[in-house]
Design an enzyme around this catalytic site. Structure first.
Site, PDB file in Angstrom:
ATOM      1  N   GLN A 137      -5.002 -27.320  12.745  1.00 62.64           N
ATOM      2  CA  GLN A 137      -6.089 -26.608  13.235  1.00 62.64           C
ATOM      3  C   GLN A 137      -6.003 -25.879  14.442  1.00 62.64           C
ATOM      4  O   GLN A 137      -6.783 -25.257  15.099  1.00 62.64           O
ATOM      5  CB  GLN A 137      -7.275 -27.598  13.210  1.00 62.64           C
ATOM      6  N   MET A 154     -27.732  -0.743  -2.102  1.00 60.49           N
ATOM      7  CA  MET A 154     -27.330   0.666  -1.305  1.00 60.49           C
ATOM      8  C   MET A 154     -26.107   0.994  -1.605  1.00 60.49           C
ATOM      9  O   MET A 154     -25.685   2.122  -1.610  1.00 60.49           O
ATOM     10  CB  MET A 154     -27.221  -0.066   0.171  1.00 60.49           C
TER      11      MET A 154
HETATM   12  C1  LIG Z   1     -20.264  -8.393   4.736  1.00 55.26           C
HETATM   13  C2  LIG Z   1     -20.617  -7.155   4.101  1.00 55.26           C
HETATM   14  N1  LIG Z   1     -19.832  -6.737   2.993  1.00 55.26           N
HETATM   15  C3  LIG Z   1     -20.156  -5.325   2.369  1.00 55.26           C
HETATM   16  C4  LIG Z   1     -20.995  -4.712   2.954  1.00 55.26           C
HETATM   17  C5  LIG Z   1     -21.127  -3.323   2.485  1.00 55.26           C
HETATM   18  N2  LIG Z   1     -22.723  -3.227   1.736  1.00 55.26           N
HETATM   19  C6  LIG Z   1     -23.645  -2.681   2.444  1.00 55.26           C
HETATM   20  S1  LIG Z   1     -25.282  -2.800   1.690  1.00 55.26           S
HETATM   21  C7  LIG Z   1     -24.540  -3.556   0.391  1.00 55.26           C
HETATM   22  C8  LIG Z   1     -25.320  -3.900  -0.900  1.00 55.26           C
HETATM   23  C9  LIG Z   1     -26.474  -4.943  -0.245  1.00 55.26           C
HETATM   24  O1  LIG Z   1     -26.906  -5.499  -1.565  1.00 55.26           O
HETATM   25  P1  LIG Z   1     -28.263  -6.292  -1.409  1.00 55.26           P
HETATM   26  O2  LIG Z   1     -28.002  -7.537  -0.525  1.00 55.26           O
HETATM   27  O3  LIG Z   1     -28.651  -6.966  -2.618  1.00 55.26           O
HETATM   28  O4  LIG Z   1     -29.379  -5.367  -0.799  1.00 55.26           O
HETATM   29  P2  LIG Z   1     -29.980  -4.105  -1.224  1.00 55.26           P
HETATM   30  O5  LIG Z   1     -29.157  -2.997  -0.966  1.00 55.26           O
HETATM   31  O6  LIG Z   1     -29.897  -4.418  -3.005  1.00 55.26           O
HETATM   32  O7  LIG Z   1     -31.357  -4.158  -1.012  1.00 55.26           O
HETATM   33  C10 LIG Z   1     -23.245  -3.729   0.444  1.00 55.26           C
HETATM   34  C11 LIG Z   1     -22.163  -4.378  -0.308  1.00 55.26           C
HETATM   35  C12 LIG Z   1     -21.783  -5.276   4.075  1.00 55.26           C
HETATM   36  N3  LIG Z   1     -22.467  -4.416   4.594  1.00 55.26           N
HETATM   37  N4  LIG Z   1     -21.818  -6.336   4.620  1.00 55.26           N
END
Ligand SMILES: Cc1ncc(C[n+]2csc(CCOP(=O)(O)OP(=O)(O)O)c2C)c(N)n1
Ligand SMILES: [Mg+2]
Lengths: 185, 567
Positions: free
Chosen positions: B113, B475
């Site tokens: 670790q 998003m």
């Molecule tokens: C840890 C991480 N991985 C990927 C992203 C890229 N990302 C930004 S918004 C998003 C979608 C978020 O989806 P959800 O939680 O369902 O929220 P919504 O946009 O549908 O309200 C992603 C994948 C991020 N911001 N953080």
């Protein structure tokens, strides 16, 4: 244009890594970095040369100032400063060629510091132009190996980059070197 | 003088720093410290994953303004915390992370670790330490807290090898004044001439605008900013992290700027003849194309971090220093002024382009996220601490929940860390037990850290969770819709039945699918004494408007009507 920064840093494990990591993380392009001891125990001095056409010297200075282990940092580019670089150049030279190389070295106030049967080592100190001048003349003879220290710098007279107070202890009185508008307390 | 072990000294020092709660997870290399912890008046919150510990410490700090503390073991424990430290660094949050390390004798030998934690955390911390001698420990802990909260705050990590935790010394708490090696370099302030220049620019301006950022709250300068804006009749627009630093319902407030900011706010930036940037750093999400950014304005930048000055936007007058102190210096130099024409123009713009433009929509095709956020705002009278995750729901929160008070919106801005909301809300609730705390998360992000529901139950915390389930990584789906011809690669996302999942953890779950049911469920949940989770099944393909595409000119916003046409 080239900018030269002088930084005083704590001489502790990991400090060089912090500086290097900062340059890498911020995509700062560094031309040379020379590190060595100062007259004070536990304080090292770095001379950093930046090509300010692709890297903002003010941002390098400001980011260095944020590293906890940095005692002082100053851009000496526009100050009355002595710049030096040292090179060791190993040149192919049999007995017959030695005299000519010795002559060249003489003109540049360089020294021959090692002689072997088929090569010599020339040591030259000066600013970069002078070193490059000699290197170009030695090149046709056959350069076998070369090493340079990178630029080191010291401001002339009492505009010292090594800002100390009366008892010789570092005080780093926050010099104004850029147009970001700073004055120290 | 008592002889204490490093493990005891750790807690002695934390208690003296005023630490009352830490978030952590034990393991071999930190065991001596956990054993010693039992003797000290510190509440330990057992997390379910160390990422949660660092987000909780962050949420605690954001809600309270105090330093948040997280603890983990070496190797995987420490690497799990890195995302939280990176999140805190980007948003200037004071956090101290304590990690156990393998014994000093075996460091570098790939011991069990062992990870080079000071190495891997270097770029995601403000500073870090590897303690190699117990005698350094008291000083290092004091220095770490000082660094975390001073200047531009940030996370600091202290890596403590197991043998240092076991080693003993005669403990005396250091009381000598603290001096950081670089402190003189950071104590630089704008000279008086700069304030005079700034005052001149303000006196000359016809169309001034305040850009209110997170630095206002970090500096505690809310009152000074409010007085300044009111005295000079200067309108205010906010960054995402600036939300709460100026009352959303104040007549001078134009709302959020930037990528999903208001039409009025962004146009005000583009038309202003003077920008007063207060504790904000001209992030790419608020500037859009730098070449066309606010072309007619002079710029005054109130900033504590010299490395932010002229980094993205070249400014005319940098006012380096703490914002509150700078405003106190500047205020007497400027005479009150009216900007009636400018304010009337903006008022009209705001009426023509309201930020909350779908409030009176009767949505035929399902519940709208915007309405849910609005109803949460109404139910909580705008007084809750809302902790969001990252995505569309985050932007809708910023648009539809009006925050009048600082530290009431907690959100990951700079790093945009999905999975932030649930653990950060736990930290916020522990910091402010008397406040109503809401999580607003997406179906995607919630699934990244949902296991911290167990922590909520174990800690008996009253936290309300709203999941806006649109069946998508919304998003990203929106970007695909706008910029990738609606090819939804890897964005449809399946979820478990959140209500059942919550119930498995011991949290009552509610499912809401119609607007008509929203308020009654919100009220039921609010009046219950324990935590609750509400899954809102919302419209699947809604988009956040307006939108400035990444790198586009700030005035070139995609507006709701326009986006209905093919791009
Ligand atoms: C840890 C991480 N991985 C990927 C992203 C890229 N990302 C930004 S918004 C998003 C979608 C978020 O989806 P959800 O939680 O369902 O929220 P919504 O946009 O549908 O309200 C992603 C994948 C991020 N911001 N953080
Ligand atoms: Mg979603």
């Amino acid at each position: 244009m080239k900018h030269t920064l002088v930084a005083l840093v704590q001489d502790k494990p990991g400090v060089l890594n912090r500086v290097a990591s900062l340059f890498r993380r911020r995509a700062f392009n560094i031309e040379s970095l020379a590190v060595g001891h100062t007259d004070q125990a536990h304080i090292s001095r770095m001379t950093i040369v930046i090509d300010s056409d692709n890297t903002n010297a003010h941002l390098v200075e400001a980011n260095l100032a944020k590293l906890v282990n940095v005692l002082d940092v100053q851009d000496v580019t526009n100050m009355d400063t002595i710049f030096r670089d040292l090179a060791l150049v190993k040149v192919r030279a049999d007995a017959a060629a030695r005299a000519e190389i010795a002559q060249l070295a003489d003109i540049f106030r360089a020294k021959i510091v090692d002689v072997a049967s088929d090569s010599v080592i020339v040591e030259v100190t000066g600013d970069e132009d002078k070193i490059e001048g000699l290197v170009e003349l030695l090149r046709p003879k056959g350069i076998l190996e070369m090493v340079r220290t990178g630029r080191i710098a010291m401001v002339r007279g009492n505009q010292s980059a090594d800002r100390k107070n009366g008892n010789g202890k570092y005080n780093g009185n926050g010099h104004v070197t850029h147009d970001v508008g700073v004055s120290s307390v | 003088m008592p002889k204490l072990a490093g493990a005891q000294i750790l807690w002695e020092c934390l208690v003296r720093e005023g630490v009352e709660v830490v978030f952590g997870y034990p393991g071999g290399a930190i065991l001596p410290s956990y054993d010693a912890m039992l003797q000290y008046p510190i509440h330990h919150v057992l997390v379910r994953h160390e990422q949660g510990a660092s987000h909780m410490a962050d949420g605690y700090a954001r809600a309270s303004g105090r330093v948040g503390v997280c603890v983990s073991t070496s190797g995987p424990g420490a690497t799990n915390m890195l995302t939280g430290l990176a999140t805190a660094l980007m948003d200037s949050i004071p956090v101290v992370a304590i990690t156990g390390q393998v014994g000093t004798k075996v460091i570098g030998s790939d011991a069990f670790q062992e990870t080079d934690v000071t190495g891997v955390s270097l770029p995601v911390t403000k500073h870090n330490y590897l303690v190699t001698d117990v005698h350094e420990l008291p000083h290092i802990i004091r220095e770490a807290f000082h660094i975390a909260r001073s200047g531009r705050p940030g996370p600091v990590l202290i890596d403590i090898p197991k043998d240092v935790q076991l080693a003993t010394m005669e403990f005396e708490y250091p009381t000598a004044p603290l001096h950081l090696p670089n402190e003189r370099l950071l104590q630089r302030y704008a000279p008086m001439e700069y304030f005079e220049r700034a005052a001149q620019l303000i006196a000359q301006a016809e169309r001034p605008l305040i850009l209110a950022g997170h630095g206002i709250t970090l500096s505690g300068a809310e009152q000074e900013v409010l007085e300044f804006a009111e005295k000079h009749n200067i309108p205010v627009t906010l960054t995402l992290l600036g939300i709460g630093s100026f009352p959303a319902e104040h007549p001078l407030c134009l709302g959020m700027m930037g990528m999903h900011g208001g039409v009025c706010a962004n146009e005000a930036i583009q038309n202003a003849d003077l920008l007063l940037a207060m504790g904000m750093r001209f992030d790419d999400r608020v500037t859009g194309n730098l070449k066309t950014y606010s072309p007619y304005s002079k710029k005054i930048h109130f900033e504590i971090d010299p490395s932010e000055i002229n980094k993205n936007v070249k400014v005319d007058v940098p006012l380096l220093g703490d914002l509150k102190a700078s405003l106190q210096k500047l205020a007497p130099l400027v005479a009150p002024k009216r900007h009636d024409a400018w304010l009337a123009h903006l008022k009209n713009e705001l009426e023509q382009n309201p930020m909350r433009d779908v409030l009176d929509w009767e949505s035929a095709d399902g519940l709208m996220s915007e309405h849910v956020v609005h109803d949460i705002w109404t139910a909580t009278q705008g007084e809750a601490i809302v902790v969001t995750d990252v995505g569309q729901h985050q932007m809708w929160e910023a648009q539809y929940y009006l925050h009048n008070k600082p530290r009431t919106l907690i959100t990951s801005g700079g790093l945009g860390t999905m999975g932030f909301a649930l653990p950060a809300a736990i930290g916020a609730k522990l910091a402010c037990p008397d406040k109503e705390v809401w999580v607003i998360a997406g179906d995607g992000g919630f699934q990244m850290t949902l296991y911290e529901m167990a922590t909520i139950v174990q800690e008996k915390l009253k936290i309300n969770i709203a999941i806006l389930n649109n069946g998508y990584l919304g998003m990203v789906r929106q970007w695909q819709e706008f910029f990738y011809d609606a090819r939804y690669a890897a964005t449809p996302i399946l979820s478990p039945e959140f209500t059942k999942l919550a119930e498995a953890y011991g949290i009552p779950g509610y499912l809401v699918e119609q607007r008509a049911d929203v308020m009654s469920v919100l009220e039921e949940v609010r009046s219950s004494s324990g935590p609750a989770l509400i899954e809102f099944r919302v419209k699947m393909e809604d988009a956040v408007y307006p939108m400035v595409p990444a790198g586009a000119n700030l005035q070139d916003m995609i507006k709701r009507e326009k986006a209905a046409q093919p791009l």
